[in-house]
Design a protein around this motif. Structure first.
Motif, short mmCIF file in Angstrom:
data_model
loop_
_atom_site.label_atom_id
_atom_site.label_comp_id
_atom_site.label_asym_id
_atom_site.label_seq_id
_atom_site.Cartn_x
_atom_site.Cartn_y
_atom_site.Cartn_z
N GLU A 18 0.81 -1.21 0.00
CA GLU A 18 0.00 0.00 0.00
C GLU A 18 0.85 1.27 0.00
O GLU A 18 0.44 2.29 -0.54
N GLU A 19 2.04 1.20 0.61
CA GLU A 19 2.90 2.38 0.68
C GLU A 19 3.33 2.85 -0.71
O GLU A 19 3.35 4.04 -1.01
N VAL A 20 3.66 1.89 -1.60
CA VAL A 20 4.04 2.23 -2.96
C VAL A 20 2.86 2.83 -3.70
O VAL A 20 2.98 3.84 -4.41
N CYS A 21 1.70 2.23 -3.54
CA CYS A 21 0.49 2.75 -4.19
C CYS A 21 0.16 4.15 -3.69
O CYS A 21 -0.21 5.04 -4.47
N LYS A 22 0.35 4.38 -2.39
CA LYS A 22 0.08 5.70 -1.81
C LYS A 22 1.03 6.74 -2.38
O LYS A 22 0.62 7.89 -2.61
N ALA A 23 2.28 6.38 -2.63
CA ALA A 23 3.24 7.32 -3.20
C ALA A 23 2.80 7.77 -4.59
O ALA A 23 2.88 8.96 -4.93
N VAL A 24 2.29 6.84 -5.40
CA VAL A 24 1.81 7.18 -6.74
C VAL A 24 0.56 8.05 -6.66
O VAL A 24 0.42 9.05 -7.38
#
Length: 321
Positions: free
Chosen positions: A256-262
């Protein structure tokens, strides 16, 4: 014939030679000791000279740095004073604009009252002539007010651009509250953390770099618009659609952290009005508040930096003395 004793025996040539050699050896021994002492003393003198030269060079360098800091401080102070004057001028202009607007509204009210009285008196021709003059006269205050507003906007835009240029020149290292953030540029740290959870270190770095560049390209692609329109408390706005197929695949494959960055990067681009051309632009950013920094915050931060530079310069000067 009388025999001579050992005490009266004359030294032989060998004894004389041995004594001479011994004396010479003693002489050279003490001479060598003296030479070693002189050499050690010279080494100490040379070492002390080197230290003095280094200290002198340090003093010269500190003096040069002091001059450089002084010049930089003077430039920063002058720039800050210029920014303050422009801000004060804009504030005064806004106050005058507000006053002019009130006067314009008051004039319109008075004109309406006069027209009403004239209509009541039956002087319709004079009323029509007066009305045309008033309508013609009312255009000028509005036009002047619009011009003043446009001028104020340009001044604020110029100040904003000057601040961005100044902050770009300042190093962004360290934990700064106010600094430059490049809107549209992904944060690569979540990608590396996500890859380190699943892959060995050397493979994680390579994979995170590939993922980062791939999603940076996706964000820069104007044809990808993962947005939807929502209405909250009667207000309609666009937000990132986290149910978008690409985003869902990203979350499922990594975390989720990667998705949140995008998602955050797309949101910042949308809020900055760069959704069509998808360009990366520098912006004054309050990292503590996680938002854009105001002009006042940025000027205040520059003032604090100038004070810090002055304190550093004073400490170095005291140490050099």
């Amino acid at each position: 014939m009388a025999e001579t004793g050992d005490g009266s025996r004359l030294p032989s040539p060998l004894d004389v030679l041995t004594s001479d050699v011994h004396s010479r050896l003693e002489f050279h021994k003490y001479a060598y000791i003296d030479c070693v002492g002189i050499k050690n003393a010279l080494d100490c003198v040379i070492e002390e000279k080197v230290k003095l030269q280094q200290e002198q060079n340090a003093i010269v360098q500190l003096a040069a740095e002091k001059d450089g800091l002084t010049k930089k401080n003077e430039e920063l102070v002058a720039e800050i004073e210029s920014l303050k004057e422009k801000l004060q001028a804009n504030e005064s202009s806004n106050l005058l604009q507000g006053s002019g607007f009130q006067q314009s509204q008051s004039g319109r009210a008075q004109t309406g009252s006069m027209q009403k009285r004239k209509r009541q008196s039956g002087d319709e021709n004079a009323d029509e002539h007066e009305l045309m003059e008033d309508l013609s006269g009312m255009d000028n205050p509005d036009q002047g007010l619009s011009t003043e507003h446009e001028g104020a906007r340009r001044e604020i835009s110029d100040i904003h651009s000057m601040l961005i240029k100044g902050f770009i020149d300042i190093s962004n290292t360290g934990g700064r509250n106010i600094a430059i953030k490049y809107i549209g540029q992904l944060d690569d740290r979540p990608f590396l953390r996500a890859c380190l959870k699943k892959l060995p270190h050397n493979e994680a770095q390579k994979k995170s770099s590939e993922l980062y560049h791939y999603w940076q390209e996706q964000i820069m692609n104007p044809e990808w618009n993962p947005f939807k329109t929502v209405t909250v408390e009667g207000i309609t706005k666009e937000i990132v659609d986290v149910s978008d197929d690409k985003l869902q695949e990203l979350c499922a494959a990594w975390d989720e952290e990667v998705c949140k960055a995008v998602v955050n990067c797309l949101t910042e681009i949308h809020e900055s009005g760069k959704l069509r051309d998808r360009t990366i632009v520098p912006e004054l950013w309050n990292f503590k508040g996680k938002r854009k920094a105001t002009i006042s915050e940025s000027v205040e931060y520059i003032c604090s930096q100038v004070k810090r530079l002055n304190d550093t310069k004073n400490r170095r000067t005291r140490r050099a003395r």
